[in-house]
Design an enzyme around this catalytic site. Structure first.
Site, PDB file in Angstrom:
ATOM      1  N   TYR A  13      13.316 -62.286 -12.719  1.00  0.00           N
ATOM      2  CA  TYR A  13      14.258 -61.957 -13.040  1.00  0.00           C
ATOM      3  C   TYR A  13      14.351 -60.167 -13.539  1.00  0.00           C
ATOM      4  CZ  TYR A  13      19.348 -59.337 -13.042  1.00  0.00           C
ATOM      5  OH  TYR A  13      20.210 -59.370 -12.984  1.00  0.00           O
ATOM      6  N   GLU A  28      19.338 -55.336  -8.080  1.00  0.00           N
ATOM      7  CA  GLU A  28      18.837 -56.541  -8.432  1.00  0.00           C
ATOM      8  C   GLU A  28      17.686 -57.022  -7.609  1.00  0.00           C
ATOM      9  OE1 GLU A  28      21.752 -59.166 -10.705  1.00  0.00           O
ATOM     10  OE2 GLU A  28      21.087 -60.199  -8.226  1.00  0.00           O
TER      11      GLU A  28
END
Ligand code: GDP
Ligand code: MN
Length: 378
Positions: free
Chosen positions: A101, A189
């Site tokens: 991530y 993101e």
């Protein structure tokens, strides 16, 4: 303003982040053609402004073009977290070794863009925060210097021990910061950032939210707005120049000025009521704005009472009173309405409202108590 995955991926590509190619389609037939052109397994991905599409069945691996068509016909029209899917992205499937991530948001406390990275990617980062906070590394970036090389390394080294992978990741992290700043984003993101068996690092998902106040100087990004993907009440509010946020309560609030709107919500809560929304109609007494505000408030089925709280400074209370009456004549409202007006020309305003059979107050305390009482009784 949220943008779609395929749009965020375009921004990512433009700064050099390795992103697999993709094509956006809106029919199963087009999906089949795109899958044929890519050859091999493709991923069919719902384009909606929502995370967790995978869990909801909106991301499917199709081994051949016929399957791509079938999945597209299942996913198109699907409802994902209240949003209906009218476009899918077709993209060649990647072989995945690991999922990490990488995200950056404006952190208000730090007053800076702040990175969060975790080797535990592919899942909701909020869940990692709860269950395994040690698996997250955070870093705020001083806007005066931008992202410095050692900072990108420090984040990348947390993701991968392998120096070859870490080296690719630190480039991607620095590029993500570029994309974030140049897009006027408040959030960007990559989840997941994958490694492949061939030792490559790539972004296979992309999410981005743009600061609304940055849009006026970025018309190319402003054009990416997809009103079919936002709640109709928000589109309507924006187009009418109202600042509106839906909440979960039942007292519909219509207030002039953001500060007074907040104070009104606080007072509703103080009397143990629940505001249904934040709504600032701004400084104008334009009846069209009041009509739009009432339409938005009454479209929320939870609302049991409508509370006006107007402070007349430059805005004249009698203008607002006329606006309210005109608005009520235009749309049918069954709900009780209570109104508080104070300031410039308040006496005339109270007369106007009383003549029209509406209950008006000058005390904010009294009107809020009354509104909460009516909501409770309904
Ligand atoms: P999200 O659920 O909305 O975050 O959508 P993602 O694009 O992140 O996809 C969800 C999951 O589907 C990923 O975490 C992967 O595990 C899987 N996935 C997505 N694209 C691919 C792909 O190209 N190949 C493989 N093998 N899995 C994929
Ligand atoms: Mn994802």
């Amino acid at each position: 303003m949220d943008i779609h995955e395929y749009q965020a991926k375009e921004r990512f590509r433009s700064v050099g982040i390795p992103v697999p190619p993709g094509r956006v389609v809106s029919t199963p037939e087009e999906a089949e053609v795109a899958a044929e052109e890519y050859g091999g397994t493709v991923v069919v991905k719902a384009q909606v402004h929502s995370g967790g599409r995978g869990k909801a069945g909106g991301v499917k691996l199709a081994e051949d073009p016929a399957k791509a068509r079938d999945y597209a016909s299942q996913i198109l029209g699907m409802d994902i977290n209240g949003l209906s899917v009218d476009k899918v992205l077709i993209t060649p499937a990647e072989d995945i070794d690991t999922e990490a991530y990488v995200g950056v948001v404006i952190d208000r406390k730090a007053q800076a863009a702040t990175f969060m990275v975790s080797p535990e990617g592919g899942i909701d980062i909020e869940e990692v925060k709860r269950t395994n906070p040690k698996a997250i590394r955070k870093l705020s970036i001083d806007p005066r210097y931008g992202m410095l090389p050692h900072q990108a390394y420090w984040l990348a080294n947390f993701l991968y021990d392998d120096p070859n992978l870490a080296d690719q990741a630190r480039k991607i992290i620095a590029q993500l910061y570029d994309a974030f700043v140049s897009s006027g984003a408040e959030m960007a993101e990559i989840n997941p950032l994958i490694t492949t068996p061939a030792g490559e690092v790539k972004a296979i998902d992309a999410k981005m939210s743009i600061d609304d106040s940055e849009l006026f100087r970025r018309p190319d990004i402003a054009e990416m707005r997809d009103t079919s993907s936002e709640p109709p009440s928000e589109t309507k509010a924006r187009e009418a120049g109202l600042s509106y946020h839906k909440l979960d309560g039942d007292v519909g609030c219509c207030v002039n000025g953001a500060g007074l709107a907040m104070a009104t919500m606080d007072l509703v809560a103080h009397y143990e009521g629940n505001p249904a929304n934040f709504l600032d109609i701004g400084g104008s007494s334009n009846p069209d704005k009041v009509v739009a505000a009432l339409e938005i408030i009454t479209s929320d089925p939870n609302v049991k009472v409508i509370l006006f709280n107007i402070f007349g400074g430059i805005t004249r209370c009698d203008d607002v009173a006329n606006g309210i009456i005109e608005a009520i004549e235009k749309i049918d409202i069954e709900l009780p309405i209570v109104i508080r007006l104070t300031g410039t020309n308040e006496d005339r305003a109270l007369e106007i409202l009383e003549d029209a059979g509406l209950s008006a107050y000058t005390s904010m305390d009294e009107v809020v108590k009354k509104a909460v009482e009516l909501a409770g009784a309904a």
